[in-house]
Design an enzyme around this catalytic site. Structure first.
Site, PDB file in Angstrom:
ATOM      1  N   LYS A 195       0.838  -1.197   0.000  1.00 51.47           N
ATOM      2  CA  LYS A 195       0.000   0.000   0.000  1.00 51.47           C
ATOM      3  C   LYS A 195       0.872   1.246   0.000  1.00 51.47           C
ATOM      4  CE  LYS A 195      -3.878  -2.234   2.257  1.00 51.47           C
ATOM      5  NZ  LYS A 195      -4.470  -2.671   3.519  1.00 51.47           N
ATOM      6  N   GLN A 229      -5.067  -1.303   9.459  1.00 50.32           N
ATOM      7  CA  GLN A 229      -5.008  -2.656   8.899  1.00 50.32           C
ATOM      8  C   GLN A 229      -5.660  -3.660   9.844  1.00 50.32           C
ATOM      9  OE1 GLN A 229      -3.839  -3.388   5.823  1.00 50.32           O
ATOM     10  NE2 GLN A 229      -4.203  -5.572   6.056  1.00 50.32           N
ATOM     11  N   ASP A 281     -11.263   2.938   3.740  1.00 46.85           N
ATOM     12  CA  ASP A 281     -11.705   1.538   3.676  1.00 46.85           C
ATOM     13  C   ASP A 281     -13.218   1.451   3.483  1.00 46.85           C
ATOM     14  OD1 ASP A 281      -9.806  -0.529   3.838  1.00 46.85           O
ATOM     15  OD2 ASP A 281      -9.440  -0.131   5.971  1.00 46.85           O
TER      16      ASP A 281
HETATM   17  N1  GUN Z   1      -7.141  -6.643   5.974  1.00 45.66           N
HETATM   18  C1  GUN Z   1      -7.405  -7.388   4.856  1.00 45.66           C
HETATM   19  N2  GUN Z   1      -8.015  -6.627   3.926  1.00 45.66           N
HETATM   20  C2  GUN Z   1      -8.132  -5.397   4.458  1.00 45.66           C
HETATM   21  C3  GUN Z   1      -8.652  -4.168   3.946  1.00 45.66           C
HETATM   22  O1  GUN Z   1      -9.157  -4.058   2.828  1.00 45.66           O
HETATM   23  N3  GUN Z   1      -8.562  -3.114   4.796  1.00 45.66           N
HETATM   24  C4  GUN Z   1      -8.037  -3.211   6.039  1.00 45.66           C
HETATM   25  N4  GUN Z   1      -8.019  -2.119   6.804  1.00 45.66           N
HETATM   26  N5  GUN Z   1      -7.536  -4.325   6.525  1.00 45.66           N
HETATM   27  C5  GUN Z   1      -7.583  -5.406   5.734  1.00 45.66           C
END
Ligand code: GUN
Length: 297
Positions: A54, A98, A121
């Site tokens: 990311k 996350q 998100d």
């Molecule tokens: N963990 C796995 N996929 C995601 C996501 O799309 N966003 C977040 N914040 N954590 C994750």
């Protein structure tokens, strides 16, 4: 029939290139550069890989990336204080915490602490409600990316039967809402659904998001259907050598492709779209927060 392969990697690259152009134009036209803060608590190896990707792709798109890596001993209160500081930071447009979080931290409370307008998100109940009521807001990245893949092969989805397998807040439920907004007739199937194969065979659009490797078989797929495989499952692959593993989806690709009209591979399907949509959401959030109309992506 052999299906058209939906190349998520290429579609994500095109989307990221468009975002990078818009970021440059934004700086020239409006004098700001969108900023994304990613918060990682603990040492989950898969999460570390995602967070690194990311950050790298955020910088490649010309945006600012801020990473906060906290030890797994971090208290909920400390994490909530960091979220509050990021909410109040004018240089931060998007906040992503996350998941999963360590078990002593209540993830719902953390998500609800994020400013909904910075919630890239799209997990905040305010954004879930906005999606349900069709009143704008930020949309969860994986369903948003999945919809873009569906629309890459068919732009008008009105009247199609869509079956979403999985009812999570992160994928299944928002995916269903997006498909309703596209005027599909949507069924959300899950572990307690009766005769799932028959249900799937009714689908013109089939989205699998259950986390069960190779669960959806070829004879569950209607001829010509669009099949989107959200699953990313690591399984043993003794054929590759002792102790080796490989990634497979929730769909048995080799048999499903004989029935589908179009299908996503794993890897290289939905996966790359998720981060591309995170960047898109960050750009969108940076505009909305300033009362500007965001660019169409
Ligand atoms: N963990 C796995 N996929 C995601 C996501 O799309 N966003 C977040 N914040 N954590 C994750």
């Amino acid at each position: 029939m052999t299906a058209t392969l939906i190349d998520g990697k290429a579609i994500a690259e095109t989307l990221r290139a468009g975002i990078a152009r818009e970021v440059q134009r934004t700086e020239a036209a409006h004098g700001f550069v969108p900023g994304l803060a990613v918060v990682l608590v603990g040492e989950n190896p898969a999460s570390q890989v995602y967070v690194r990707s990311k950050a790298k792709q955020t910088v490649e798109a010309g945006m600012r990336s801020v990473e906060h890596k906290l030890p797994d001993t971090t208290s909920e209160q400390e994490l909530l204080m960091l979220v509050q500081a990021l909410n109040n930071d004018p240089g931060i447009d998007g906040i992503l915490v996350q998941l999963p979080l360590p078990s002593h931290i209540n993830a719902d409370r953390v998500i609800e602490a994020i400013d909904p307008d910075k919630d890239v998100d799209g997990f905040h109940p305010m954004n879930a409600g906005r999606l349900m009521t069709g009143t704008g807001g930020l949309v969860p990245c994986t369903p948003l990316g999945s919809l873009k893949l569906i629309k890459s092969v068919r732009s008008d989805l009105a009247g199609l039967n869509a079956v979403v397998i999985g009812r999570s807040n992160i994928v299944g439920k928002p995916m269903a809402q997006l498909l309703i907004s596209e005027s599909c007739t949507v069924t959300v199937a899950h572990s307690r659904t009766r005769d799932l194969p028959a249900m799937c065979r009714s689908a013109d659009i089939l989205v699998a998001a259950v986390g069960r490797p190779l669960m959806v078989k070829g004879d569950w797929v209607k001829d010509g259907a669009i099949v989107i495989d959200v699953g990313i499952n690591r399984v043993d692959a003794p054929d590759l050598g002792p102790g080796k593993t490989r990634l497979v989806g929730d769909v048995d690709f080799s048999t499903a492709k004989e029935h589908a009209g179009a299908i996503t591979p794993v890897p290289g399907g939905v996966g790359p779209m998720t981060i591309a949509c995170l960047l898109a959401n960050t750009l969108t959030a940076s505009y909305l927060r300033r009362g500007l109309v965001p660019p169409a992506l």
